[in-house]
Each structure stands twice: as structure tokens, then as C-alpha cells.
Write a protein that holds these residues in place. Sequence first.
Motif, PDB file in Angstrom:
ATOM      1  N   GLY A   1      12.389  40.854  28.134  1.00 25.60           N
ATOM      2  CA  GLY A   1      13.511  41.590  28.328  1.00 25.60           C
ATOM      3  C   GLY A   1      14.553  41.847  27.450  1.00 25.60           C
ATOM      4  N   LEU A   2      14.499  41.336  26.263  1.00 26.64           N
ATOM      5  CA  LEU A   2      15.478  41.476  25.323  1.00 26.64           C
ATOM      6  C   LEU A   2      15.295  42.888  24.726  1.00 26.64           C
ATOM      7  N   ALA A   3      14.141  43.419  24.636  1.00 21.64           N
ATOM      8  CA  ALA A   3      14.073  44.703  24.006  1.00 21.64           C
ATOM      9  C   ALA A   3      14.235  45.811  25.110  1.00 21.64           C
ATOM     10  N   ALA A   4      14.044  45.608  26.331  1.00 27.70           N
ATOM     11  CA  ALA A   4      14.491  46.507  27.179  1.00 27.70           C
ATOM     12  C   ALA A   4      16.102  46.390  27.579  1.00 27.70           C
ATOM     13  N   ARG A   5      16.393  45.446  27.790  1.00 24.64           N
ATOM     14  CA  ARG A   5      17.678  45.287  28.409  1.00 24.64           C
ATOM     15  C   ARG A   5      18.845  45.255  27.226  1.00 24.64           C
ATOM     16  N   ASP A   6      18.440  44.849  26.072  1.00 25.99           N
ATOM     17  CA  ASP A   6      19.467  44.471  24.982  1.00 25.99           C
ATOM     18  C   ASP A   6      19.163  45.190  23.787  1.00 25.99           C
ATOM     19  N   GLY A   7      18.266  45.966  23.753  1.00 29.14           N
ATOM     20  CA  GLY A   7      17.990  46.894  22.423  1.00 29.14           C
ATOM     21  C   GLY A   7      17.580  46.333  21.387  1.00 29.14           C
ATOM     22  N   ALA A   8      16.804  45.134  21.555  1.00 25.89           N
ATOM     23  CA  ALA A   8      16.178  44.212  20.702  1.00 25.89           C
ATOM     24  C   ALA A   8      15.067  44.732  20.112  1.00 25.89           C
TER      25      ALA A   8
END
Length: 228
Positions: free
Chosen positions: A105-112
Motif C-alpha cells: 500500500g505504500l506505493a499506491a497510497r503514499d507515493g513510495a
Amino acid sequence: MLELAHRLLDRFPDGQLYVDLCGTGRQGRPLTASDALEQLLVSLGVERSRMPADMAGRTTLYRSLLHGRRMLVVLDEALGAAQLRPLIPRGSSCVLATGRQRFSGLAARDGAHVLTMGPLADHDAASLLTSLCGGRLRGQEAAAVRLVRLCGGLPLALRIAAEELSANPAVPLSAIVERFAAACAERESPRNREAALIRLVEWESGTGREAPAPAQMEMADVRTVVLR
């Protein structure tokens, strides 16, 4: 990771912050996000007497102090996305984090930006082990190669091996290798071997800390996460 952070110094003129999140359990229990925020706030000059008591207050203060600054926040050995998410600043500051989970979820939600890193090649692993041990491996090429392969190219396992070698200069290298081989017996996965080595070293040293479960470590690669 620290070498990469050093190379990025000129891109973050307002400085760098560092917290070891203890996700592997080797240095004690993993930090909670609230504990990590407390360390970051202290590094930013907040007195403990003025520290917000709850995580929401700490998160708000942390992000407000970083607002308008360009800082690099280095977070080592993250346990997972839930631990990392409150530590992500807004604006032009950036987080560089490592961990062994998938950070769903970090890539999708937080731009990781998530980079998966596999084990080191044998020659790179041997170079790392040699650099950590100094002259302890001189003239012991066969034993060193076996030790590298037992560690599966995993940097943490190699560091555990180096610590053992440095802490026991009077013990023959062959004896340490055999002890590691016995601990790794019937554990085909490098992650399971790493967990076994952690348990072996900490049991012998009397720390008694619990290593991550082998099944958990087997599913997790070493990962580097860059958050914008």
C-alpha cells in the motif's frame, strides 16, 4: 543505506535524521511509530517535557517542524507499512527506509518507490565479510567461502558471522563455521538460515531475544523504500 544517505547530503541542505526501527528484533523489540516519532522530535530539538503524549499529536508536530525544510529521514529495519506511514513527512523532505516486509500500500497510497534487493553475489558477500573481519580470514579461503554460502548472501547474516569471528579470536574459524553449519542444517531458505543464526548467537551471548519467525523471514526480501 547509510552510504547512500551520505551521497545524498547535498540534496537535503537542512540535514538528515536517523532512527533504527529494530524491525529484525536483534536490538530489542521493534519501535512503535509513536516511539520513533519521539526520537525524531528529540532530534529536531523538542524537549521531552513538551513532547505530545499521543501519536496524533506527535505526528502533527513532526510534520509541522519539517514543513518548509528539505531533510532526509533515514529509517532502518522497518517492520511494516503501519510503522512507517506516520513517519512520512509532507512537502520537500524525503524518507529512505529499509525493511524485510512487502510494505503493501505504500506505493499506491503514499507515493513510495519500492526497490527489491536480492542476496549479494558470492564475491560481493565475501568482500563484505572480509572488510568486516579484517585479517581474521587471511589464509582461510575455503572456510570463508563456506561461511559466505551458509549466510546465503544476506548482509545481516554476514554481519552476524563477522561479529562472531571478531568476538572469538581464540576460537578456530573451522569451529565457528561448523557451529553455523549445524544451526543452518535442513534450512534451505537463506531467510530461515538467517533466523537460525540470530537465535544461535543470541542464545550463546545470553541476550535471549527472540528472532523473527522463520516463516516470516522467508517471505520477506531485503527492500529499500524511497518515499517522496
